[in-house]
Design a protein around this motif. Structure first.
Motif, PDB file in Angstrom:
ATOM      1  N   ARG A  15       0.850  -1.196   0.000  1.00 15.10           N
ATOM      2  CA  ARG A  15       0.000   0.000   0.000  1.00 15.10           C
ATOM      3  C   ARG A  15       0.883   1.243   0.000  1.00 15.10           C
ATOM      4  NH1 ARG A  15      -5.591  -1.024   2.400  1.00 15.10           N
ATOM      5  NH2 ARG A  15      -5.686  -3.275   2.242  1.00 15.10           N
ATOM      6  N   ILE A  16       0.563   2.146  -0.887  1.00 17.18           N
ATOM      7  CA  ILE A  16       1.324   3.382  -1.016  1.00 17.18           C
ATOM      8  C   ILE A  16       0.399   4.546  -0.706  1.00 17.18           C
ATOM      9  CG2 ILE A  16       2.616   4.860  -2.596  1.00 17.18           C
ATOM     10  CD1 ILE A  16       3.358   2.312  -4.125  1.00 17.18           C
ATOM     11  N   LYS A  17       0.868   5.435   0.135  1.00 19.74           N
ATOM     12  CA  LYS A  17       0.089   6.611   0.504  1.00 19.74           C
ATOM     13  C   LYS A  17      -0.076   7.517  -0.713  1.00 19.74           C
ATOM     14  CE  LYS A  17       0.154  10.475   3.699  1.00 19.74           C
ATOM     15  NZ  LYS A  17       0.959  11.202   4.678  1.00 19.74           N
ATOM     16  N   GLU A  18      -1.292   8.029  -0.910  1.00 17.62           N
ATOM     17  CA  GLU A  18      -1.567   8.917  -2.037  1.00 17.62           C
ATOM     18  C   GLU A  18      -0.784  10.223  -1.894  1.00 17.62           C
ATOM     19  OE1 GLU A  18      -5.363  10.778  -4.466  1.00 17.62           O
ATOM     20  OE2 GLU A  18      -5.699   9.837  -2.542  1.00 17.62           O
ATOM     21  N   ALA A  19      -0.259  10.708  -2.997  1.00 15.14           N
ATOM     22  CA  ALA A  19       0.469  11.983  -3.004  1.00 15.14           C
ATOM     23  C   ALA A  19      -0.498  13.125  -2.712  1.00 15.14           C
ATOM     24  CB  ALA A  19       1.138  12.194  -4.360  1.00 15.14           C
ATOM     25  N   THR A  20       0.012  14.171  -2.114  1.00 17.01           N
ATOM     26  CA  THR A  20      -0.808  15.358  -1.876  1.00 17.01           C
ATOM     27  C   THR A  20      -0.916  16.156  -3.167  1.00 17.01           C
ATOM     28  OG1 THR A  20       1.065  16.743  -1.259  1.00 17.01           O
ATOM     29  CG2 THR A  20      -0.001  15.474   0.517  1.00 17.01           C
ATOM     30  N   ALA A  21      -1.840  17.106  -3.179  1.00 18.23           N
ATOM     31  CA  ALA A  21      -1.991  17.959  -4.353  1.00 18.23           C
ATOM     32  C   ALA A  21      -0.712  18.762  -4.597  1.00 18.23           C
ATOM     33  CB  ALA A  21      -3.188  18.886  -4.184  1.00 18.23           C
ATOM     34  N   ASP A  23       2.371  17.819  -3.828  1.00 13.83           N
ATOM     35  CA  ASP A  23       3.345  16.891  -4.407  1.00 13.83           C
ATOM     36  C   ASP A  23       3.067  16.683  -5.893  1.00 13.83           C
ATOM     37  OD1 ASP A  23       4.541  16.518  -1.938  1.00 13.83           O
ATOM     38  OD2 ASP A  23       3.374  14.706  -1.487  1.00 13.83           O
ATOM     39  N   CYS A  24       1.797  16.572  -6.219  1.00 17.64           N
ATOM     40  CA  CYS A  24       1.399  16.348  -7.607  1.00 17.64           C
ATOM     41  C   CYS A  24       1.773  17.543  -8.490  1.00 17.64           C
ATOM     42  CB  CYS A  24      -0.103  16.091  -7.659  1.00 17.64           C
ATOM     43  SG  CYS A  24      -0.651  15.503  -9.250  1.00 17.64           S
ATOM     44  N   VAL A  25       1.582  18.738  -7.987  1.00 19.53           N
ATOM     45  CA  VAL A  25       1.970  19.938  -8.748  1.00 19.53           C
ATOM     46  C   VAL A  25       3.476  19.924  -8.996  1.00 19.53           C
ATOM     47  CG1 VAL A  25       2.151  22.463  -8.655  1.00 19.53           C
ATOM     48  CG2 VAL A  25       0.026  21.343  -7.989  1.00 19.53           C
ATOM     49  N   SER A  26       4.250  19.539  -8.004  1.00 15.12           N
ATOM     50  CA  SER A  26       5.698  19.445  -8.155  1.00 15.12           C
ATOM     51  C   SER A  26       6.075  18.422  -9.229  1.00 15.12           C
ATOM     52  CB  SER A  26       6.328  19.068  -6.820  1.00 15.12           C
ATOM     53  OG  SER A  26       7.698  18.876  -6.952  1.00 15.12           O
ATOM     54  N   ILE A  27       5.413  17.270  -9.234  1.00 17.98           N
ATOM     55  CA  ILE A  27       5.676  16.241 -10.240  1.00 17.98           C
ATOM     56  C   ILE A  27       5.321  16.762 -11.625  1.00 17.98           C
ATOM     57  CG2 ILE A  27       4.915  13.968 -11.073  1.00 17.98           C
ATOM     58  CD1 ILE A  27       4.530  13.244  -8.055  1.00 17.98           C
ATOM     59  N   LEU A  28       4.173  17.437 -11.736  1.00 19.45           N
ATOM     60  CA  LEU A  28       3.746  17.982 -13.032  1.00 19.45           C
ATOM     61  C   LEU A  28       4.714  19.042 -13.542  1.00 19.45           C
ATOM     62  CD1 LEU A  28      -0.104  18.258 -12.468  1.00 19.45           C
ATOM     63  CD2 LEU A  28       1.115  16.603 -13.899  1.00 19.45           C
ATOM     64  N   CYS A  29       5.240  19.850 -12.641  1.00 18.83           N
ATOM     65  CA  CYS A  29       6.224  20.870 -13.049  1.00 18.83           C
ATOM     66  C   CYS A  29       7.477  20.215 -13.622  1.00 18.83           C
ATOM     67  CB  CYS A  29       6.577  21.766 -11.874  1.00 18.83           C
ATOM     68  SG  CYS A  29       5.269  22.911 -11.418  1.00 18.83           S
ATOM     69  N   ASP A  30       7.882  19.090 -13.039  1.00 18.92           N
ATOM     70  CA  ASP A  30       9.044  18.367 -13.560  1.00 18.92           C
ATOM     71  C   ASP A  30       8.768  17.762 -14.934  1.00 18.92           C
ATOM     72  OD1 ASP A  30      10.425  18.991 -11.266  1.00 18.92           O
ATOM     73  OD2 ASP A  30      10.050  17.047 -10.293  1.00 18.92           O
ATOM     74  N   LEU A  31       7.530  17.348 -15.171  1.00 19.66           N
ATOM     75  CA  LEU A  31       7.165  16.723 -16.448  1.00 19.66           C
ATOM     76  C   LEU A  31       6.807  17.730 -17.543  1.00 19.66           C
ATOM     77  CD1 LEU A  31       4.866  13.856 -15.154  1.00 19.66           C
ATOM     78  CD2 LEU A  31       7.185  13.633 -16.052  1.00 19.66           C
ATOM     79  N   LYS A  32       6.560  18.956 -17.153  1.00 18.23           N
ATOM     80  CA  LYS A  32       6.040  19.981 -18.062  1.00 18.23           C
ATOM     81  C   LYS A  32       6.875  20.139 -19.327  1.00 18.23           C
ATOM     82  CE  LYS A  32       5.057  24.895 -18.329  1.00 18.23           C
ATOM     83  NZ  LYS A  32       5.094  26.174 -17.644  1.00 18.23           N
ATOM     84  N   ILE A  63      -5.560   7.156  -7.791  1.00 20.66           N
ATOM     85  CA  ILE A  63      -4.962   8.044  -6.801  1.00 20.66           C
ATOM     86  C   ILE A  63      -4.029   9.031  -7.495  1.00 20.66           C
ATOM     87  CG2 ILE A  63      -5.115   6.335  -4.947  1.00 20.66           C
ATOM     88  CD1 ILE A  63      -2.104   5.852  -5.281  1.00 20.66           C
ATOM     89  N   LEU A  64      -3.729  10.126  -6.808  1.00 20.66           N
ATOM     90  CA  LEU A  64      -2.754  11.090  -7.317  1.00 20.66           C
ATOM     91  C   LEU A  64      -1.376  10.462  -7.260  1.00 20.66           C
ATOM     92  CD1 LEU A  64      -3.859  14.400  -5.576  1.00 20.66           C
ATOM     93  CD2 LEU A  64      -4.073  13.864  -7.978  1.00 20.66           C
ATOM     94  N   PRO A  65      -0.466  10.751  -8.131  1.00 21.15           N
ATOM     95  CA  PRO A  65      -0.528  11.602  -9.306  1.00 21.15           C
ATOM     96  C   PRO A  65      -1.006  10.862 -10.558  1.00 21.15           C
ATOM     97  CG  PRO A  65       1.717  10.879  -9.014  1.00 21.15           C
ATOM     98  CD  PRO A  65       0.906  10.282  -7.891  1.00 21.15           C
ATOM     99  N   ASN A  66      -1.299   9.562 -10.453  1.00 25.46           N
ATOM    100  CA  ASN A  66      -1.681   8.781 -11.624  1.00 25.46           C
ATOM    101  C   ASN A  66      -2.876   9.350 -12.361  1.00 25.46           C
ATOM    102  OD1 ASN A  66       0.330   7.128 -10.764  1.00 25.46           O
ATOM    103  ND2 ASN A  66      -0.980   5.449 -10.160  1.00 25.46           N
ATOM    104  N   LYS A  67      -3.904   9.788 -11.636  1.00 32.83           N
ATOM    105  CA  LYS A  67      -5.102  10.253 -12.309  1.00 32.83           C
ATOM    106  C   LYS A  67      -4.894  11.583 -13.016  1.00 32.83           C
ATOM    107  CE  LYS A  67      -7.248  11.662  -7.960  1.00 32.83           C
ATOM    108  NZ  LYS A  67      -8.432  11.381  -7.145  1.00 32.83           N
ATOM    109  N   VAL A  68      -3.890  12.340 -12.650  1.00 33.53           N
ATOM    110  CA  VAL A  68      -3.601  13.593 -13.345  1.00 33.53           C
ATOM    111  C   VAL A  68      -2.779  13.324 -14.604  1.00 33.53           C
ATOM    112  CG1 VAL A  68      -2.426  15.809 -13.168  1.00 33.53           C
ATOM    113  CG2 VAL A  68      -3.700  14.943 -11.243  1.00 33.53           C
ATOM    114  N   ILE A  69      -1.874  12.371 -14.532  1.00 31.47           N
ATOM    115  CA  ILE A  69      -0.955  12.108 -15.629  1.00 31.47           C
ATOM    116  C   ILE A  69      -1.532  11.136 -16.646  1.00 31.47           C
ATOM    117  CG2 ILE A  69       1.352  11.220 -16.177  1.00 31.47           C
ATOM    118  CD1 ILE A  69       2.178  12.123 -13.356  1.00 31.47           C
ATOM    119  N   ASP A  70      -2.485  10.305 -16.245  1.00 35.07           N
ATOM    120  CA  ASP A  70      -3.041   9.269 -17.108  1.00 35.07           C
ATOM    121  C   ASP A  70      -3.621   9.876 -18.386  1.00 35.07           C
ATOM    122  OD1 ASP A  70      -4.061   6.953 -18.151  1.00 35.07           O
ATOM    123  OD2 ASP A  70      -5.010   6.314 -16.303  1.00 35.07           O
ATOM    124  N   LYS A  71      -3.138   9.423 -19.540  1.00 36.94           N
ATOM    125  CA  LYS A  71      -3.532  10.012 -20.818  1.00 36.94           C
ATOM    126  C   LYS A  71      -4.952   9.654 -21.237  1.00 36.94           C
ATOM    127  CE  LYS A  71       1.146  10.150 -22.513  1.00 36.94           C
ATOM    128  NZ  LYS A  71       1.959   9.038 -22.092  1.00 36.94           N
TER     129      LYS A  71
END
Length: 78
Positions: A15-21, A23-32, A63-71
């Motif tokens: 079980r992995i704890k869901e990322a916070t919003a 954390d997700c913004v930080s991941i998205l900034c790296d992928l941008k 869960i975040l960040p998968n649902k934001v990044i999922d194409k």
């Protein structure tokens, strides 16, 4: 952590704890930069900030960040 044996393979349930919003913004900034160059689009910073909030509201089966990044959830209509 449960381990089970199936067809000679060891399968662990982790079980992995869901990322916070934030954390997700930080991941998205790296992928941008990579996404902009690959898809040939410009991604606004405001879109990166609102994406986790909207995905939390409307996509409930992941869960975040998968649902934001999922194409499969991203589409553009022209």
């Amino acid at each position: 952590m449960k381990a089970r044996q199936k067809w000679g393979l060891l399968v662990l349930n982790i079980r992995i704890k869901e990322a916070t919003a934030a954390d997700c913004v930080s991941i998205l900034c790296d992928l941008k930069v990579n996404y902009e160059s690959y898809f040939g689009v410009r991604i606004l910073d405001s879109a990166l900030i609102i994406a986790p909030q909207l995905s939390n509201r409307y996509i409930t089966n992941q869960i975040l960040p998968n649902k934001v990044i999922d194409k499969k959830y991203s589409f553009i209509k022209f």
